[in-house]
Design an enzyme around this catalytic site. Structure first.
Site, short mmCIF file in Angstrom:
data_model
loop_
_atom_site.label_atom_id
_atom_site.label_comp_id
_atom_site.label_asym_id
_atom_site.label_seq_id
_atom_site.Cartn_x
_atom_site.Cartn_y
_atom_site.Cartn_z
N ARG A 1 0.84 -1.21 0.00
CA ARG A 1 0.00 0.00 0.00
C ARG A 1 0.87 1.25 0.00
O ARG A 1 1.47 1.60 1.01
CB ARG A 1 -0.90 -0.01 1.24
N ARG B 1 1.28 -6.58 -9.58
CA ARG B 1 1.71 -6.08 -8.26
C ARG B 1 1.79 -7.19 -7.22
O ARG B 1 2.23 -6.93 -6.10
CB ARG B 1 0.80 -4.94 -7.79
N HIS C 1 0.27 3.56 -10.46
CA HIS C 1 -0.71 4.03 -9.47
C HIS C 1 0.04 4.79 -8.37
O HIS C 1 0.24 4.29 -7.26
CB HIS C 1 -1.38 2.77 -8.90
N ASP D 1 -12.78 9.76 -6.10
CA ASP D 1 -12.33 8.64 -6.93
C ASP D 1 -12.77 8.93 -8.36
O ASP D 1 -13.86 8.56 -8.78
CB ASP D 1 -12.94 7.33 -6.39
N GLU E 1 -2.79 9.01 -10.81
CA GLU E 1 -2.34 7.80 -11.48
C GLU E 1 -2.27 8.00 -12.99
O GLU E 1 -3.16 8.60 -13.58
CB GLU E 1 -3.31 6.66 -11.15
C1 BG6 Z 1 -7.73 3.45 -7.18
C2 BG6 Z 1 -9.20 3.18 -7.42
O1 BG6 Z 1 -7.07 3.46 -8.40
O2 BG6 Z 1 -7.18 2.43 -6.37
C3 BG6 Z 1 -9.91 3.09 -6.08
O3 BG6 Z 1 -9.73 4.21 -8.23
C4 BG6 Z 1 -9.26 2.03 -5.23
O4 BG6 Z 1 -11.28 2.80 -6.30
C5 BG6 Z 1 -7.78 2.34 -5.10
O5 BG6 Z 1 -9.87 2.00 -3.96
C6 BG6 Z 1 -6.99 1.34 -4.25
O6 BG6 Z 1 -7.17 0.04 -4.76
P1 BG6 Z 1 -6.54 -1.19 -4.00
O7 BG6 Z 1 -6.94 -2.40 -4.77
O8 BG6 Z 1 -5.05 -0.99 -3.96
O9 BG6 Z 1 -7.14 -1.15 -2.60
#
Ligand code: BG6
Length: 309
Positions: A75, A101, A171, A216, A275
């Site tokens: 994360r 990932r 991302h 979002d 992103e």
């Molecule tokens: C973003 C999405 O790109 O990633 C969100 O638009 C999402 O909706 C976020 O919550 C995180 O995604 P993840 O799968 O890493 O929890």
């Protein structure tokens, strides 16, 4: 994948600018340092974890609650979402944001082509495991260039006999002073899909993006640069890109942060995702024998030239 750390340190150290170490969760991390900047990259996920110019502050945000565990995404930093962005279009049981990932990448090349520039190239190929998740042969390469800017080039080659269609994202989670005080420039006039709460509200972005609730947005028809303007840190981060006509801007705010086990309840004010994508509506189609590259270039400077600050 079993990594031979001694061999990596002997053979792929870019003239001493890259050191491979075991990091949290025993994941192998490439630590990069040169005259201009430093960065770290997890071989699991092909995931850039940190980047800073020596005179600057950390550019990327990483959650204190992140998992560092094979099978779960990290994360923060720069997850590679590939070969689908978000939920799988037809099978929601497949991993969100694709397979790249949550797989271990190989180190293909390491180089120091100029003073203050280090290049680390990672690769991922199809395996029986990836073919179970996505039934196409592929060769994926992530070239990470660390210097006074950070550049990521994600190249997908299609060695198969059928065309493939991708959605994908670099991302990027940026570290910011306070989500309520920053703004994101570069999307004025772009059509968007607001996906908060699973809805798909369509609209057109008016002016800069500011934040006062969960955000979002999938933005379309936006091939130009975006900028995170952060008066609190006295910083402007420019995100230039190639191979992309879409972007996503995300902050989970309070309730969604609380629902995510790998995201601290009070962390959302310190991050924003801008992103670089081929989001649904901006898919990349690769014919047999062809390739496509998605590029993000991240530049930071102080706010002297920023509007109104
Ligand atoms: C973003 C999405 O790109 O990633 C969100 O638009 C999402 O909706 C976020 O919550 C995180 O995604 P993840 O799968 O890493 O929890």
């Amino acid at each position: 994948m079993q990594y031979d750390i001694d061999r990596l340190n002997r053979q792929l150290d870019a003239d001493g600018q890259i050191t491979y170490v075991r990091g949290p969760g025993d994941l192998v991390i490439a630590e990069i340092a040169n005259e201009a900047a430093s960065a770290s990259v997890s071989l699991y996920g092909g995931h850039v974890l940190s980047y800073r110019r020596h005179e600057g502050q950390p550019v990327l945000w990483l959650s204190g609650k992140s998992w560092y565990e094979i099978g779960k995404p990290i994360r923060g930093g720069i997850p590679v979402c590939w070969p689908w962005f978000g939920a799988h279009p037809t099978d929601p049981s497949l991993p969100g944001h694709g397979l790249a990932r949550i797989h271990c990448w190989e180190v293909l090349e390491a180089a120091a082509p100029a003073p203050g520039v280090t290049v680390l190239t990672l690769g991922l190929r199809n395996s029986p495991e990836t073919l179970n998740l996505w039934p196409f042969p592929f060769s994926l390469r992530l070239r990470v260039t660390v210097g006074s800017t950070l550049r990521l080039d994600l190249t997908t080659e299609n060695p198969g006999h059928r065309a493939i269609t991708l959605t994908q994202a670099l991302h990027t989670y940026f570290a910011i002073s306070d989500i309520a005080r920053i703004r994101v420039e570069g999307f004025d006039g772009c059509p968007f899909i607001d996906t908060v709460g699973g809805a798909n509200r369509i609209g057109t972005q008016q002016g800069d993006i500011t934040f006062s609730e969960e955000t979002d947005l999938v933005l379309l028809e936006c091939p130009g640069d975006a900028c995170v303007v952060d008066p609190g840190l006295g910083r402007r981060i420019r995100i230039a890109k190639e191979g992309s006509r879409s972007g996503v801007v995300w902050n989970p705010w309070i309730a969604k942060s609380a629902r995510m086990p790998d995201f601290g309840d009070n962390e959302y004010p310190g991050m924003v995702c801008v992103e670089t994508t081929n989001a649904p509506g901006d898919e990349a189609v690769i014919d047999p024998g062809q390739s496509t590259t998605l590029t993000a270039i991240i530049l930071t400077d102080d706010l002297v030239s920023a509007r109104g600050d």
